[in-house]
Write a protein that holds these residues in place. Sequence first.
Motif, PDB file in Angstrom:
ATOM      1  N   LEU A   1     -11.522  -9.063   7.377  1.00 28.76           N
ATOM      2  CA  LEU A   1     -11.008  -7.937   8.149  1.00 28.76           C
ATOM      3  C   LEU A   1      -9.508  -8.060   8.355  1.00 28.76           C
ATOM      4  CD1 LEU A   1     -11.569  -5.367   9.768  1.00 28.76           C
ATOM      5  CD2 LEU A   1     -12.068  -6.809  11.749  1.00 28.76           C
ATOM      6  N   LEU A   2      -8.994  -9.277   8.482  1.00 23.07           N
ATOM      7  CA  LEU A   2      -7.557  -9.476   8.627  1.00 23.07           C
ATOM      8  C   LEU A   2      -6.788  -8.911   7.436  1.00 23.07           C
ATOM      9  CD1 LEU A   2      -7.495 -13.142   9.999  1.00 23.07           C
ATOM     10  CD2 LEU A   2      -6.914 -11.069  11.274  1.00 23.07           C
ATOM     11  N   ALA A   3      -7.413  -8.904   6.260  1.00 25.33           N
ATOM     12  CA  ALA A   3      -6.763  -8.375   5.061  1.00 25.33           C
ATOM     13  C   ALA A   3      -7.109  -6.915   4.804  1.00 25.33           C
ATOM     14  CB  ALA A   3      -7.170  -9.213   3.846  1.00 25.33           C
ATOM     15  N   LEU A   4      -8.186  -6.416   5.417  1.00 24.72           N
ATOM     16  CA  LEU A   4      -8.613  -5.037   5.183  1.00 24.72           C
ATOM     17  C   LEU A   4      -8.038  -4.068   6.210  1.00 24.72           C
ATOM     18  CD1 LEU A   4     -10.444  -3.111   3.545  1.00 24.72           C
ATOM     19  CD2 LEU A   4     -12.303  -3.682   5.131  1.00 24.72           C
ATOM     20  N   ASP A   5      -7.898  -4.513   7.452  1.00 26.20           N
ATOM     21  CA  ASP A   5      -7.476  -3.602   8.513  1.00 26.20           C
ATOM     22  C   ASP A   5      -6.063  -3.038   8.286  1.00 26.20           C
ATOM     23  OD1 ASP A   5      -8.347  -2.278  10.844  1.00 26.20           O
ATOM     24  OD2 ASP A   5      -7.106  -3.569  12.089  1.00 26.20           O
ATOM     25  N   PRO A   6      -5.085  -3.819   7.781  1.00 18.41           N
ATOM     26  CA  PRO A   6      -3.776  -3.203   7.501  1.00 18.41           C
ATOM     27  C   PRO A   6      -3.859  -2.052   6.505  1.00 18.41           C
ATOM     28  CG  PRO A   6      -3.599  -5.591   7.502  1.00 18.41           C
ATOM     29  CD  PRO A   6      -5.063  -5.271   7.567  1.00 18.41           C
ATOM     30  N   ILE A   7      -4.746  -2.156   5.530  1.00 15.68           N
ATOM     31  CA  ILE A   7      -4.925  -1.067   4.573  1.00 15.68           C
ATOM     32  C   ILE A   7      -5.559   0.137   5.264  1.00 15.68           C
ATOM     33  CG2 ILE A   7      -6.014  -0.382   2.401  1.00 15.68           C
ATOM     34  CD1 ILE A   7      -6.034  -3.327   1.602  1.00 15.68           C
ATOM     35  N   ALA A   8      -6.579  -0.124   6.092  1.00 15.70           N
ATOM     36  CA  ALA A   8      -7.268   0.961   6.794  1.00 15.70           C
ATOM     37  C   ALA A   8      -6.305   1.719   7.705  1.00 15.70           C
ATOM     38  CB  ALA A   8      -8.435   0.398   7.597  1.00 15.70           C
ATOM     39  N   GLU A   9      -5.429   0.995   8.388  1.00 16.25           N
ATOM     40  CA  GLU A   9      -4.464   1.652   9.278  1.00 16.25           C
ATOM     41  C   GLU A   9      -3.441   2.463   8.489  1.00 16.25           C
ATOM     42  OE1 GLU A   9      -4.092   1.998  12.544  1.00 16.25           O
ATOM     43  OE2 GLU A   9      -6.014   1.022  12.908  1.00 16.25           O
ATOM     44  N   THR A  10      -3.073   2.003   7.324  1.00 14.60           N
ATOM     45  CA  THR A  10      -2.081   2.710   6.509  1.00 14.60           C
ATOM     46  C   THR A  10      -2.661   3.978   5.894  1.00 14.60           C
ATOM     47  OG1 THR A  10      -1.088   0.553   5.994  1.00 14.60           O
ATOM     48  CG2 THR A  10      -0.403   2.422   4.653  1.00 14.60           C
ATOM     49  N   LEU A  11      -3.942   3.960   5.544  1.00 13.44           N
ATOM     50  CA  LEU A  11      -4.570   5.098   4.869  1.00 13.44           C
ATOM     51  C   LEU A  11      -5.321   6.023   5.823  1.00 13.44           C
ATOM     52  CD1 LEU A  11      -6.094   3.264   1.751  1.00 13.44           C
ATOM     53  CD2 LEU A  11      -3.884   4.438   1.921  1.00 13.44           C
ATOM     54  N   ALA A  12      -5.370   5.688   7.105  1.00 17.09           N
ATOM     55  CA  ALA A  12      -6.232   6.411   8.042  1.00 17.09           C
ATOM     56  C   ALA A  12      -5.768   7.847   8.259  1.00 17.09           C
ATOM     57  CB  ALA A  12      -6.265   5.674   9.378  1.00 17.09           C
TER      58      ALA A  12
ATOM     59  N   PRO B   1       0.226  -0.386  13.628  1.00 21.37           N
ATOM     60  CA  PRO B   1       0.531  -1.646  14.324  1.00 21.37           C
ATOM     61  C   PRO B   1       0.869  -2.804  13.396  1.00 21.37           C
ATOM     62  CG  PRO B   1      -1.835  -1.213  14.339  1.00 21.37           C
ATOM     63  CD  PRO B   1      -1.176   0.014  13.785  1.00 21.37           C
ATOM     64  N   TYR B   2       0.607  -2.675  12.095  1.00 26.12           N
ATOM     65  CA  TYR B   2       0.909  -3.752  11.157  1.00 26.12           C
ATOM     66  C   TYR B   2       2.262  -3.543  10.458  1.00 26.12           C
ATOM     67  CZ  TYR B   2      -3.997  -4.858  11.846  1.00 26.12           C
ATOM     68  OH  TYR B   2      -5.211  -5.172  12.419  1.00 26.12           O
ATOM     69  N   ASN B   3       2.894  -2.407  10.724  1.00 27.46           N
ATOM     70  CA  ASN B   3       4.192  -2.116  10.128  1.00 27.46           C
ATOM     71  C   ASN B   3       5.285  -2.542  11.108  1.00 27.46           C
ATOM     72  OD1 ASN B   3       6.529  -1.004   9.034  1.00 27.46           O
ATOM     73  ND2 ASN B   3       5.481   0.814   8.279  1.00 27.46           N
ATOM     74  N   PRO B   4       6.171  -3.465  10.723  1.00 30.24           N
ATOM     75  CA  PRO B   4       7.201  -3.941  11.657  1.00 30.24           C
ATOM     76  C   PRO B   4       8.091  -2.828  12.208  1.00 30.24           C
ATOM     77  CG  PRO B   4       7.070  -5.371   9.724  1.00 30.24           C
ATOM     78  CD  PRO B   4       6.206  -4.186   9.441  1.00 30.24           C
ATOM     79  N   GLN B   5       8.193  -1.710  11.494  1.00 27.88           N
ATOM     80  CA  GLN B   5       9.036  -0.613  11.969  1.00 27.88           C
ATOM     81  C   GLN B   5       8.516  -0.005  13.273  1.00 27.88           C
ATOM     82  OE1 GLN B   5       9.292   2.206   8.764  1.00 27.88           O
ATOM     83  NE2 GLN B   5      10.449   0.832   7.431  1.00 27.88           N
ATOM     84  N   TRP B   6       7.223  -0.188  13.564  1.00 29.64           N
ATOM     85  CA  TRP B   6       6.622   0.401  14.760  1.00 29.64           C
ATOM     86  C   TRP B   6       6.470  -0.620  15.890  1.00 29.64           C
ATOM     87  CZ3 TRP B   6       5.802   5.489  15.442  1.00 29.64           C
ATOM     88  CH2 TRP B   6       5.822   6.311  14.308  1.00 29.64           C
TER      89      TRP B   6
ATOM     90  N   VAL C   1       0.839  -1.201   0.000  1.00 28.08           N
ATOM     91  CA  VAL C   1       0.000   0.000   0.000  1.00 28.08           C
ATOM     92  C   VAL C   1       0.871   1.246   0.000  1.00 28.08           C
ATOM     93  CG1 VAL C   1      -1.682   1.329   1.336  1.00 28.08           C
ATOM     94  CG2 VAL C   1      -1.947  -1.143   1.116  1.00 28.08           C
ATOM     95  N   GLN C   2       1.909   1.259   0.809  1.00 24.83           N
ATOM     96  CA  GLN C   2       2.798   2.424   0.868  1.00 24.83           C
ATOM     97  C   GLN C   2       3.481   2.682  -0.465  1.00 24.83           C
ATOM     98  OE1 GLN C   2       5.261   1.123   4.142  1.00 24.83           O
ATOM     99  NE2 GLN C   2       4.082   2.284   5.663  1.00 24.83           N
ATOM    100  N   GLU C   3       3.752   1.610  -1.203  1.00 24.39           N
ATOM    101  CA  GLU C   3       4.397   1.753  -2.518  1.00 24.39           C
ATOM    102  C   GLU C   3       3.401   2.006  -3.634  1.00 24.39           C
ATOM    103  OE1 GLU C   3       6.503  -1.896  -2.845  1.00 24.39           O
ATOM    104  OE2 GLU C   3       8.135  -1.296  -1.480  1.00 24.39           O
ATOM    105  N   GLY C   4       2.100   1.961  -3.322  1.00 28.91           N
ATOM    106  CA  GLY C   4       1.072   2.189  -4.335  1.00 28.91           C
ATOM    107  C   GLY C   4       0.889   1.033  -5.293  1.00 28.91           C
ATOM    108  N   ARG C   5       1.312  -0.160  -4.923  1.00 26.70           N
ATOM    109  CA  ARG C   5       1.210  -1.348  -5.791  1.00 26.70           C
ATOM    110  C   ARG C   5      -0.091  -2.076  -5.468  1.00 26.70           C
ATOM    111  NH1 ARG C   5       6.538  -4.668  -4.839  1.00 26.70           N
ATOM    112  NH2 ARG C   5       5.665  -5.873  -6.587  1.00 26.70           N
ATOM    113  N   TRP C   6      -1.195  -1.588  -5.996  1.00 27.14           N
ATOM    114  CA  TRP C   6      -2.510  -2.109  -5.628  1.00 27.14           C
ATOM    115  C   TRP C   6      -2.780  -3.487  -6.226  1.00 27.14           C
ATOM    116  CZ3 TRP C   6      -5.062  -0.352  -1.688  1.00 27.14           C
ATOM    117  CH2 TRP C   6      -4.775   0.950  -1.232  1.00 27.14           C
ATOM    118  N   GLY C   7      -2.158  -3.810  -7.329  1.00 30.01           N
ATOM    119  CA  GLY C   7      -2.262  -5.177  -7.838  1.00 30.01           C
ATOM    120  C   GLY C   7      -1.635  -6.167  -6.867  1.00 30.01           C
TER     121      GLY C   7
END
Length: 578
Positions: free
Chosen positions: A144-155, A477-482, A46-52
């Motif tokens: 939700l397991l696949a949607l929540d990481p996107i929601a947290e990244t775009l929130a 919380p889904y990004n290992p850097q945090w 998501v951060q790289e914009g690679r939606w495929g």
Amino acid sequence: MTAKPTVRTVSVAGAVSHDLLEWHAIDWRRVQQNVRRLQARIVKAVQEGRWGKVRALQHLLTHSFSAKALAVRRVTENQGKRTPGVDQVTWKTPAHKAMAIGTLQQRSYRPQPLRRVYVAKSNGKLRGLGIPTMRDRAMQALYLLALDPIAETLADPNSYGFRTHRAPADAIEQCLTVLARQDSPEWVLEGDIRACFDEFSHKWLLAHIPMDKAMLSKWLKAGYIERNVLHPTEAGTPQGGICSPVIANLALDGLETRLRTAFPRKVWNGYKQVCPKVNFIRLADDFVITGATKELLEAEVKPLVEAFLKERGLELSAEKTVITHIADGFDFLGQNLRKYNGKLLIKPSAKSIKTVLRKVRTVIKDNKGAAAGHLIYQLNPIIRGWAMYHRHAVSAKVFESVDHAIFQALWRWAKRRHPNKGLRWVKARYFHSIGDRNWVFSGEVRDPKGKRQAVHLFSAHRLPIKRHTKIKGEANPYNPQWELYFEKRLARKMTDSLEGRRTLLNLWRRQDGRCPHCGAAITPLTGWHSHHKVWRSHGGSDTADNRVLLHPTCHRQIHHALDSTSMPPPVTRGFGKA
């Protein structure tokens, strides 16, 4: 004879094999690792914009055994696990849970209508909730397991509702940051979205929510059953669905960015630079927007918000959306925020105080003949929960007044029980001195062994007032850097949660905050059980050396294996000393 359920195991890559296993034989450590790894890859894509790549990873996750097992575990361990849907089915036994994993097949999936129930709101009106079936809940938990990481990244950075590791206290602390200074904005737009969950445009959601469109459409169009009549759903997301809060957040995200673009920190008005002082803070569908002037909020900010919501099929509530001066104060999330002679004070709102006292008095009234210990057992969670919520505000004097009101109600209760006894006798029977505390309402309850145990009423004003540390807006919380950041925050939170329970706190610290069986973090959300490595029935002691903290599922798994002494070695990485 009941057939043994087929449960599939997972390879490191996430593929499935068809070995025969039981629910309690699932390797939860490996399951958690598989899901977390894929979620981290989704965040990076998501951060790289690679939606495929995002869609490919979502498909891999939602079709994996690990994610399906976690989805079933979630819906069979949360508070609604005993509440059935329209099919009146619940998954209670390990065999039911094991077989449920195999039912989470996307190709043959057709959701059933929701069961409609109503709960009372604080204003006396009723809120309609939709209760999905257990299978539908598990499918929503899976996606939700696949949607929540996107929601947290775009929130939005200052969105705090229905998000992992965020709480109302973070929103209140942000209000303090924005409004406390001498040059802070003085006008506040209190916003509330009318019937938010019931009015979302299905067309907009299907076009913009980054998940499987066919699956989302099935949930949105499932309808609900009320009094044996099927009602179609043409708009909105079902309140009561596991995915609904995250979908609502995704739909409302972007408003803060739009406000920041329209009202930058400083603008040139032709003569000099001026600051519109527009700040946005949201929790679910409640939000506040600050502004330098009332005219700015009325003429420019409010129309922008209305246009943003209209795209999504929503509108502001006319009765709840008002513009207030900070000197007059406003209520937000159960707190009252107001400046007194230029100093901002945040206190429990009058409405919140009335609500908790009404609950306490109702419990006391409904237990006129109950024993004191039984009454304390019911009152303590109410008082403690309310006080813990408000402990970060200027609440000391309010806590004292609430404690006094509760004391008066209990004194009347005690006198009414013994009309022929003197006041000194009543006082000696129910109100004792504990340490430096006098007039402590006390009683007795029986522990699981039948032994009498003294219990005392929780005192709100004895709870220390502690300033809350707001979460960083960009923390994911889904990004290992945090990961290290969230581990430190969890250490502080668990220290607060286990305050006064030193044995449990020491156990938690000794285990570095992790379950020694599965290796995952032990948090207030996951809960914990205190497990005796050598069972007491086998001669084990109750000392700390013979105890470990486990997740409830891990605890049941250990007991099911009938080998409580063969524990894996504790995980050493983690929180360190809290």
